[in-house]
Design an enzyme around this catalytic site. Structure first.
Site, PDB file in Angstrom:
ATOM      1  N   ARG A 275     -66.626 -41.258 -28.485  1.00  0.00           N
ATOM      2  CA  ARG A 275     -65.787 -41.558 -29.599  1.00  0.00           C
ATOM      3  C   ARG A 275     -66.754 -40.776 -31.001  1.00  0.00           C
ATOM      4  O   ARG A 275     -67.684 -41.653 -31.220  1.00  0.00           O
ATOM      5  CB  ARG A 275     -65.782 -42.914 -29.837  1.00  0.00           C
ATOM      6  CG  ARG A 275     -64.708 -43.125 -31.051  1.00  0.00           C
ATOM      7  CD  ARG A 275     -64.206 -44.741 -31.109  1.00  0.00           C
ATOM      8  NE  ARG A 275     -63.705 -44.968 -29.899  1.00  0.00           N
ATOM      9  CZ  ARG A 275     -62.315 -45.139 -29.721  1.00  0.00           C
ATOM     10  NH1 ARG A 275     -61.648 -44.451 -30.818  1.00  0.00           N
ATOM     11  NH2 ARG A 275     -61.915 -45.498 -28.744  1.00  0.00           N
ATOM     12  N   SER A 350     -53.018 -36.693 -25.049  1.00  0.00           N
ATOM     13  CA  SER A 350     -51.945 -37.749 -25.557  1.00  0.00           C
ATOM     14  C   SER A 350     -50.850 -36.479 -25.715  1.00  0.00           C
ATOM     15  O   SER A 350     -51.018 -35.673 -26.538  1.00  0.00           O
ATOM     16  CB  SER A 350     -52.219 -38.365 -26.518  1.00  0.00           C
ATOM     17  OG  SER A 350     -51.383 -39.283 -27.060  1.00  0.00           O
ATOM     18  N   ARG A 387     -64.524 -34.773 -24.115  1.00  0.00           N
ATOM     19  CA  ARG A 387     -63.964 -35.801 -23.272  1.00  0.00           C
ATOM     20  C   ARG A 387     -63.797 -35.155 -21.851  1.00  0.00           C
ATOM     21  O   ARG A 387     -64.357 -35.877 -20.557  1.00  0.00           O
ATOM     22  CB  ARG A 387     -62.976 -36.719 -23.364  1.00  0.00           C
ATOM     23  CG  ARG A 387     -63.014 -37.834 -24.670  1.00  0.00           C
ATOM     24  CD  ARG A 387     -62.068 -38.758 -24.798  1.00  0.00           C
ATOM     25  NE  ARG A 387     -62.524 -39.305 -25.671  1.00  0.00           N
ATOM     26  CZ  ARG A 387     -61.911 -40.553 -26.277  1.00  0.00           C
ATOM     27  NH1 ARG A 387     -60.576 -40.915 -25.683  1.00  0.00           N
ATOM     28  NH2 ARG A 387     -62.157 -41.411 -27.264  1.00  0.00           N
TER      29      ARG A 387
END
Length: 420
Positions: A275, A350, A387
């Site tokens: 993050r 996403s 990621r």
RNA sequence: GGAGAGAUGGGUGAGUGGCUUAAACCACAGGUUUGCUAAACCUGCGAAGGGGGUAACCCCUUCCGAGGGUUCGAAUCCCUCUCUCUCCGCCA
């Protein structure tokens, strides 16, 4: 942005939808303000028509050198009324916009109802968790042990939540991005774009980050904001345009850095590069006809999943519930990759169908049979590069602290087998 | 950063206070003619919103880069801003 006509004719249904997204009933208030606005508008427009008529008469009288003082007095009289009504109309319109611009999109009928991420629904998975004959390490252990991932230096330069990658790890980041772009442009029909990383507030309004979520963004002053995702510039490429139907579907992709303040994430994921305030991502965006958007979402999901399959990384797909979905989405799939070091599934992509919600806000339409119809917009990560790097480190690590290079990435590394 | 020029419908482009209700041309769509194509001719052709009607449809308002102002009346006059182009300077 919502279609006011829809709210007008389905107020109860609208409120029910908003409830699933954590909003209070508001339709009645919207309808009230809208009614006041339209009534004001009607009176105003009638007076304007009257004024225009009289002014025309004055023009004719004057050209005939006749007296027009009576008519001029009449228009003078209208003026005060006109100003008052105009002010009232503007006021009501602003009130309406202030409410509408802050309401999230209506969920798709297939989106599960729920209040938080606990209630997201398993959709499917692929592959299986890899087994190790040793304790798999966290990505930041592997990175720091190799001296190619440095958080302290990044903190020295920029503060917490930044990272410096060096040598092979920096190259890995670039190789991953290249692999994704190559695949999406050569096999998946996306056109690569290079877009600005700074955009105007107006652009962020179009995709829904503003006015409500300014806190999550970095600003560079003078109406320049750092993009939190390439979704913002990519989706906005055709804003304020009426497209020809044969231009659709539009499929674009871009590799960009993303900047997020992580305002609400204090203390969360503070170790490692999971993050960060800055990370890179290959984004997919589609503009399609309304009838196509459901299929397009599945197609986009498949494009994103394809990258993980090629990298042979185990993942699962979750359908987000109403309470966990982003502001502009009707339906969202999250792809969660397995991180053996952490022992958790973590979001790596996403994919969302926003319906006509963003298209209304940014005014993107296409012409079909002489009608102007709002396009449907979709966006998805394909994938988050940082990621993906984490996932490769943790899934491909070896006992001696090295990392095997995934088959599809070897060509970017002179066919080396290991990273270090 | 300095100087100058400009911004009008999908495009080109006319319009300097009231017959502009934004001309004309191109592009586009439909039609006529036609062996096919082309040409020619005819018709249509911006957007947002309000009101009326069961409806096909009708009426009205707003929009000439954006926002203010002057005026009975603004594409047209005034102010502020934004953007584009040309030249100069600086610069990866």
């Amino acid at each position: 942005m919502h279609n006011i006509n829809y709210i007008r004719s389905n107020p109860v249904e609208f409120d029910n939808f908003m409830k699933t997204r954590g909003e209070r009933p508001i339709a009645q208030k919207i309808i009230e303000i809208d009614k006041e606005k339209r009534e004001t508008q009607t009176v105003l427009q009638n007076l304007l028509a009257e004024r225009n008529q009289i002014s025309k008469t004055i023009g004719i009288l004057k050209s005939e050198k006749k007296d027009a003082t009576k008519e001029m007095a009449k228009v003078d009289d209208l003026k005060n009324k006109l100003n008052t009504l105009k002010e009232l109309e503007t006021l009501k319109d602003d009130e309406l916009k202030a409410i509408l611009s802050r309401l999230p999109n209506i969920p798709d009928s297939t989106t599960p109802i729920g209040s938080n991420e606990e209630e997201n629904v398993f959709y499917r998975d692929w592959g299986s968790k890899p087994s190790f004959n040793f304790d798999p390490k966290f990505h930041f252990e592997i990175g720091e042990n190799s001296n190619l991932m440095n958080f302290e230096t990044a903190t020295k330069l920029s503060g917490p939540r930044f990272v410096v990658l060096k040598g092979q790890l920096s190259k890995l980041e670039r190789a991953i991005a290249n692999f994704m772009l190559d695949k999406h442009t050569s096999s998946n029909g996306y056109v690569e774009m290079h877009v600005p990383y700074l955009v105007k507030a107006e652009t962020l309004y179009g995709t829904g980050q503003l006015p409500k979520f300014g806190e999550d963004l970095f600003t560079a002053g003078d109406d320049h904001w750092l993009i939190p995702t390439a979704e913002v510039p990519l989706t906005s490429l055709c804003s304020n345009q009426i497209l020809n139907i044969n231009q659709l579907p539009i499929r674009v992709t871009s590799y960009t850095p993303c900047f997020r303040s992580e305002a609400g994430a204090a203390g969360k994921d503070t170790r490692g590069m999971l993050r960060q305030h800055q990370f890179t991502k290959v984004e997919l965006v589609s503009l399609v006809e309304p009838e196509q958007s459901n299929n397009e979402l599945e197609r986009m999901l498949n494009c994103a999943e394809g990258i993980l399959k090629d990298l042979n990384l185990h993942y699962r797909v979750m359908t987000l519930c109403t309470g966990d979905m982003g502001f502009g989405a009707k339906k969202t799939y999250d792809i969660e990759v397995w991180l053996p070091g952490e022992g958790k599934y973590r979001e790596i992509s996403s994919c969302s169908n926003c319906g006509d919600f963003q298209a209304r806000r940014m005014n993107t339409r296409y012409k079909s049979n002489d009608k102007n119809i709002h396009v449907h917009t979709l966006n998805g990560s394909g994938l988050a590069v940082g990621r993906t790097l984490i996932a490769i480190l943790e899934n491909y690590q070896t006992l001696d602290g090295n990392v095997e290079i995934p088959e599809v990435l070897k060509k970017y590394f002179d066919n080396q087998n290991t990273l270090f």
